[in-house]
Design an enzyme around this catalytic site. Sequence first.
Site, PDB file in Angstrom:
ATOM      1  N   GLN A  13       0.668  -1.261  -0.068  1.00  0.00           N
ATOM      2  CA  GLN A  13       0.243  -0.034   0.050  1.00  0.00           C
ATOM      3  C   GLN A  13       0.707   1.288  -0.055  1.00  0.00           C
ATOM      4  O   GLN A  13       0.370   2.367  -0.047  1.00  0.00           O
ATOM      5  CB  GLN A  13      -0.926   0.142   1.068  1.00  0.00           C
ATOM      6  CG  GLN A  13      -1.805  -1.196   1.006  1.00  0.00           C
ATOM      7  CD  GLN A  13      -2.661  -1.358   2.472  1.00  0.00           C
ATOM      8  OE1 GLN A  13      -2.625  -0.414   3.392  1.00  0.00           O
ATOM      9  NE2 GLN A  13      -3.461  -2.182   2.724  1.00  0.00           N
ATOM     10  N   TYR A  72     -11.195   7.907  19.140  1.00  0.00           N
ATOM     11  CA  TYR A  72     -12.144   7.325  18.196  1.00  0.00           C
ATOM     12  C   TYR A  72     -12.197   5.715  18.343  1.00  0.00           C
ATOM     13  O   TYR A  72     -12.796   5.180  17.438  1.00  0.00           O
ATOM     14  CB  TYR A  72     -11.764   7.993  16.537  1.00  0.00           C
ATOM     15  CG  TYR A  72     -12.483   9.250  16.702  1.00  0.00           C
ATOM     16  CD1 TYR A  72     -13.709   9.658  16.150  1.00  0.00           C
ATOM     17  CD2 TYR A  72     -11.478  10.320  17.161  1.00  0.00           C
ATOM     18  CE1 TYR A  72     -13.934  10.761  16.244  1.00  0.00           C
ATOM     19  CE2 TYR A  72     -11.975  11.598  17.017  1.00  0.00           C
ATOM     20  CZ  TYR A  72     -13.285  11.790  16.720  1.00  0.00           C
ATOM     21  OH  TYR A  72     -13.588  13.324  16.602  1.00  0.00           O
ATOM     22  N   HIS A 121      -1.038   0.325   5.536  1.00  0.00           N
ATOM     23  CA  HIS A 121      -1.685   1.273   6.404  1.00  0.00           C
ATOM     24  C   HIS A 121      -0.940   2.637   6.517  1.00  0.00           C
ATOM     25  O   HIS A 121      -0.499   2.905   7.767  1.00  0.00           O
ATOM     26  CB  HIS A 121      -2.045   0.623   7.690  1.00  0.00           C
ATOM     27  CG  HIS A 121      -3.107  -0.320   7.646  1.00  0.00           C
ATOM     28  ND1 HIS A 121      -3.658  -0.821   8.744  1.00  0.00           N
ATOM     29  CD2 HIS A 121      -3.599  -0.957   6.638  1.00  0.00           C
ATOM     30  CE1 HIS A 121      -4.661  -1.743   8.349  1.00  0.00           C
ATOM     31  NE2 HIS A 121      -4.558  -2.012   7.017  1.00  0.00           N
ATOM     32  N   TYR A 133      -9.916 -10.376   9.362  1.00  0.00           N
ATOM     33  CA  TYR A 133      -9.981 -10.874   7.854  1.00  0.00           C
ATOM     34  C   TYR A 133     -10.417 -12.465   7.898  1.00  0.00           C
ATOM     35  O   TYR A 133     -10.784 -12.679   6.927  1.00  0.00           O
ATOM     36  CB  TYR A 133      -9.106 -10.411   7.124  1.00  0.00           C
ATOM     37  CG  TYR A 133      -8.920  -8.850   6.801  1.00  0.00           C
ATOM     38  CD1 TYR A 133      -9.898  -8.580   5.804  1.00  0.00           C
ATOM     39  CD2 TYR A 133      -8.145  -8.035   7.149  1.00  0.00           C
ATOM     40  CE1 TYR A 133      -9.778  -7.071   5.409  1.00  0.00           C
ATOM     41  CE2 TYR A 133      -8.115  -6.609   7.115  1.00  0.00           C
ATOM     42  CZ  TYR A 133      -9.031  -6.125   6.029  1.00  0.00           C
ATOM     43  OH  TYR A 133      -8.836  -4.783   5.567  1.00  0.00           O
ATOM     44  N   GLU A 139     -15.937   3.588   8.644  1.00  0.00           N
ATOM     45  CA  GLU A 139     -16.562   4.562   9.386  1.00  0.00           C
ATOM     46  C   GLU A 139     -16.322   5.916   8.754  1.00  0.00           C
ATOM     47  O   GLU A 139     -15.480   6.155   8.114  1.00  0.00           O
ATOM     48  CB  GLU A 139     -15.706   4.784  10.977  1.00  0.00           C
ATOM     49  CG  GLU A 139     -16.038   3.255  11.741  1.00  0.00           C
ATOM     50  CD  GLU A 139     -15.365   3.762  13.035  1.00  0.00           C
ATOM     51  OE1 GLU A 139     -15.528   2.562  13.844  1.00  0.00           O
ATOM     52  OE2 GLU A 139     -14.597   4.596  13.031  1.00  0.00           O
TER      53      GLU A 139
END
Length: 391
Positions: free
Chosen positions: A98, A275, A162, A286, A265
């Site tokens: 990523q 949060y 991430h 997963y 979200e």
Amino acid sequence: MNEYRNSIALTFTIIFILFIYGCAMPEGPIPLSGDAPEAEGWKTETVIENLEQPWSITWLTDSTFLITERNGNLLYFEDYQAEPMQISGLPEIYVDGQGGLMDVSVHPAYLENRRVFLTYASGDKDSNRTAVVRAVLNVEEQRLENTEEIFRVTPNKDSNQHFGSRIVWTSDSTFALSVGDGGNRPVKTGDVLSREHAQMFDSHLGKILHLTQNGEPAEENPFLDDPDAMPEIWSYGHRNIQGLAYDDESGTLWANEHGSRGGDELNLIKSGENYGWPEVTYSREYWYTKITSETSKPGMVDPKVVWTPAQAPSGLLFYTGDAFPEWQGDLFSGGLQGEQVRRIILDGESVIGEEKIPIGRRVRDVKQGPDGFIYVLTAHDDGELIRILPE
């Protein structure tokens, strides 16, 4: 023998039922958002094709703009018909998983200072992090000048997951930066699961940071005087935010956030708030087991929307344009997995409805153009820039 087989079959049936029961999506105070009705009064047209995994777009003037490609290319366009020019002078970029070249944003006073800000993955497979670089764009020579890394996330990690990451300006001299938590279980950063860094104050991972144009902590940051906290932290308890939007008029910051197998979200971001990730979540692992049975706790902020099934949100726009007057003041959230844009209808800080704009391709970014139309980047090796305009 038949009784033995029946007993074995019954045992496996019970185990399967218990497994499914244990993996059921947790219940909580926020209803799960499933499908949505289709929005009316719009159409799409493809304006640019053959982009290689585009990640972000930003406009320089009414007709000129930049697009980043995750593989490390920064492209300059004179208009929608012209062939792009590749801009040189970028830092060394770690492209894997990523990671790569991600967001691009221009300084609010770009026409005076020509400053461009980029987020990217730096380092290598053994030690990498999200970083921010600032440079001056020299269009005539097709290169960045005075390139300097103004901020890098700590701690370093050794996963390719991430990174985040979006930039949104909160004033003429400060911006918010989203940083992912570092990776999925069983990935660790240091001696703990990477996801646990979202609750750790000595780590930038799993946070929204608030920085000056020089990469320093903004003066109003909530933990600026806390010796046990990173001074750049604005909010924490996030998994992997890939969409940030700011309403200049109200000073409201919104974020969309990837869950894990559902539980994506939409959050209204407030200074100093927690949060919840990974202590509270509507997500599952997963491999379907629960991450936690908790979806809400005192002292932790509940999301405004929970997307299950997953949208895999990426790119978030607070719309202020004149092309769609009835959409003014609403949010538009892209979906990688959903392959659509969700119109999130707002009444102040409350979500009162959702509609979908099907795109049919993985949506990476959603931006408002200078013409008031909505533009969408699709995340493919043959990516496109798509314009949404009134029907």
